[in-house]
Design an enzyme around this catalytic site. Structure first.
Site, PDB file in Angstrom:
ATOM      1  N   ASP A  76      34.720  47.158  67.759  1.00  0.00           N
ATOM      2  CA  ASP A  76      33.459  47.301  67.032  1.00  0.00           C
ATOM      3  C   ASP A  76      33.798  47.830  65.639  1.00  0.00           C
ATOM      4  O   ASP A  76      34.279  48.963  65.506  1.00  0.00           O
ATOM      5  CB  ASP A  76      32.536  48.274  67.774  1.00  0.00           C
ATOM      6  N   ASP A 168      44.278  33.331  47.899  1.00  0.00           N
ATOM      7  CA  ASP A 168      43.726  32.072  47.433  1.00  0.00           C
ATOM      8  C   ASP A 168      44.719  31.015  47.917  1.00  0.00           C
ATOM      9  O   ASP A 168      45.811  30.884  47.363  1.00  0.00           O
ATOM     10  CB  ASP A 168      43.616  32.051  45.903  1.00  0.00           C
ATOM     11  N   HIS A 169      44.351  30.306  48.979  1.00  0.00           N
ATOM     12  CA  HIS A 169      45.356  29.452  49.623  1.00  0.00           C
ATOM     13  C   HIS A 169      45.852  28.338  48.712  1.00  0.00           C
ATOM     14  O   HIS A 169      46.928  27.788  48.937  1.00  0.00           O
ATOM     15  CB  HIS A 169      44.833  28.879  50.942  1.00  0.00           C
ATOM     16  N   HIS A 231      39.735  28.804  43.132  1.00  0.00           N
ATOM     17  CA  HIS A 231      40.768  27.763  43.118  1.00  0.00           C
ATOM     18  C   HIS A 231      40.918  27.068  41.763  1.00  0.00           C
ATOM     19  O   HIS A 231      42.031  26.937  41.234  1.00  0.00           O
ATOM     20  CB  HIS A 231      40.460  26.696  44.176  1.00  0.00           C
TER      21      HIS A 231
END
Length: 487
Positions: A76, A168-169, A231
């Site tokens: 939780d 940020d892939h 991106h």
């Protein structure tokens, strides 16, 4: 510790990426604690991990060994007792596996919990460890500049800036990371990388998919916040930055921040001169009828949310004065592609403009996805007796053996985080400046009702996006492979 370990991101990206690192012996001594609300046993959680990395279910002792390092904690996020139990489990793992107190907290869950979790990690003692502590956060980092500041202040109570890894892939993609190498390791490009030789740069990220099941999220976000703020602006920063003194985290980030500071602010009255928005209507994708955005689940029929953005960015510094950076991104477009096109200026005198077939502009194309590679378009003599020119291309494709070994973006970023290399993660200054730029645009659009939908699914966006470039004498280069005979 992966918060949100039963979610889609963990299943599709994080577990497979960690398994690839494990196979390459790049994880060293490790254990993973999956944290989520759902009640699961360790065995059930480990079976989920196995299914993620081995969907066929074939027996594999290596996968069994990998999954045996995964433990589950039902949690939780608002309860200090739950964090105390998590801390006890983490301490056991530290001792059992000899992990020296090193802890990475990965928040792969709804962003409204980021601040709460970070504060509890500090309050309930999980950050009091002998080893390093690092916090990995998925986008979106806030909804606007004000909310990002609130979130950052919450997180900074528990972690210093150098311990925060904002993912940020796109920055983990092979060819995005290649932008710096192409620029700074090649004498044929860097001397030309300025307003004397480049006429414009185009960055396109187009998707064939619609919003799918993300309607509720997308209604609050839209393409501007979902794609441009992170991106798209990150790719522009890599294309426009000055050469760093050295390839260290601080130096690279510093040069990117200078680009964001040089972005020309857009006045309210000029927003629609610099930016275009769109929303997809119904149409056909691969011969299948698809609905309009405002007919998708959890989307308002009167939605004013954009699914497409095109814009002209001006960078007001000595290197780029006068050179437009065009960006466009959208859903339900004609092709899935992320591509950068650098268009060089025409030569001063076209000796061949009276011949059959005029000289074409030189282009450097960086293919990011789905294909990876680089293409250079230039002019050469057409075969035969005449001196007519024809466009030809030199290409490098990251396919075959190279392609098989190209690490998934998350794999690369997780490995960077393990090593403490934050170069390919966004600094707070980058986040703040990009929100500052985007907020003015979104404020104008939210107060103006647009006539949506304004582009058909399966096309490359609204007509106004083409007109944006036509005003400057340019046009969008196609996202599919350019036909050198007709371009």
């Amino acid at each position: 510790m992966i918060f949100g370990a039963t979610g889609d991101l963990a299943k599709r990206k994080l577990f497979p990426s960690l398994y690839n690192l494990f196979k390459k012996e790049q994880l060293g001594r490790f254990a993973v604690i999956g944290v989520a609300r759902r009640t699961l046993t360790n065995e059930e959680f480990q079976n989920n991990v196995k299914q993620s990395v081995n969907p066929d279910g074939a027996e594999n002792s290596e996968i069994d060994e990998f999954a045996s390092r995964f433990y589950y904690h039902s949690h939780d996020v608002t309860d200090s007792n739950s964090y105390a139990a998590l801390n006890r489990l983490a301490t056991e793992m530290d001792s059992h596996y000899g992990l020296k107190g090193n802890r990475i907290f990965y928040l792969a869950m709804a962003p409204e919990f980021f601040g709460t979790i970070a504060e509890h990690l500090k309050l309930d003692g999980l950050t009091e460890t002998q080893g390093f502590k690092r916090l990995v956060i998925e986008k979106p980092f806030g909804h606007d500049l004000d909310s990002a500041k609130v979130l950052n202040n919450q997180i900074r109570t528990a972690f210093s800036e150098d311990e925060i890894y904002r993912i940020d892939h796109y920055l983990g993609k092979e060819m995005v990371q290649n932008i710096e190498v192409i620029r700074f390791a090649n004498a044929i490009f860097e001397p030309l990388w300025n307003n004397r030789f480049i006429s414009n740069i185009q960055v396109t990220s187009s998707e064939v998919l619609g919003v799918e099941e993300r309607g509720r999220y997308y209604e609050k976000s839209g393409a501007l916040r979902d794609m441009v703020q992170n991106h798209m602006l990150q790719m522009v920063a890599l294309l426009a930055m000055e050469p760093p003194i050295r390839l260290t985290t601080d130096e690279v980030r510093s040069e990117k921040v200078r680009v964001f500071r040089a972005l020309r602010p857009i006045k309210d009255s000029d927003v629609n001169q610099y930016f275009v928005r769109g929303q997809y209507g119904k149409g056909k994708i691969q011969d299948l009828e698809v609905p309009a955005y405002n007919q998708e689940e959890m989307v308002s029929p009167e939605s004013n949310t954009e699914t497409f953005v095109a814009g002209r960015l001006m960078i007001d510094n000595f290197r780029w004065a006068g050179v437009p950076f065009y960006i466009r991104t959208g859903k339900r477009m004609a092709a899935k592609s992320t591509k950068i096109v650098v268009q060089f200026k025409d030569i001063p005198m076209d000796l061949y403009n009276k011949q059959e077939g005029s000289v074409n502009p030189n282009l450097l194309v960086i293919h990011i996805q789905p294909e990876e590679g680089i293409t250079l378009y230039f002019n050469a003599k057409r075969s035969g007796q005449s001196l007519n020119s024809t466009p030809v291309k030199l290409s490098y494709a990251n396919k075959g053996i190279d392609g098989l070994n190209t690490p998934e973006a998350y794999e690369k970023l997780l490995y960077d985080c393990l090593r403490g290399d934050a170069t390919n993660f966004t600094h707070w200054d980058e986040v703040a400046l990009s929100w500052s730029f985007v907020d003015n645009i979104s404020a104008v659009w939210e107060n103006e009702k647009e006539s949506f939908p304004n582009y058909e699914s399966g096309t490359m966006g609204p007509k106004a996006a083409d007109e944006l470039l036509e005003k400057d004498g340019f046009f969008w280069w196609p996202v599919t492979d350019l036909d050198v005979e007709t371009c």
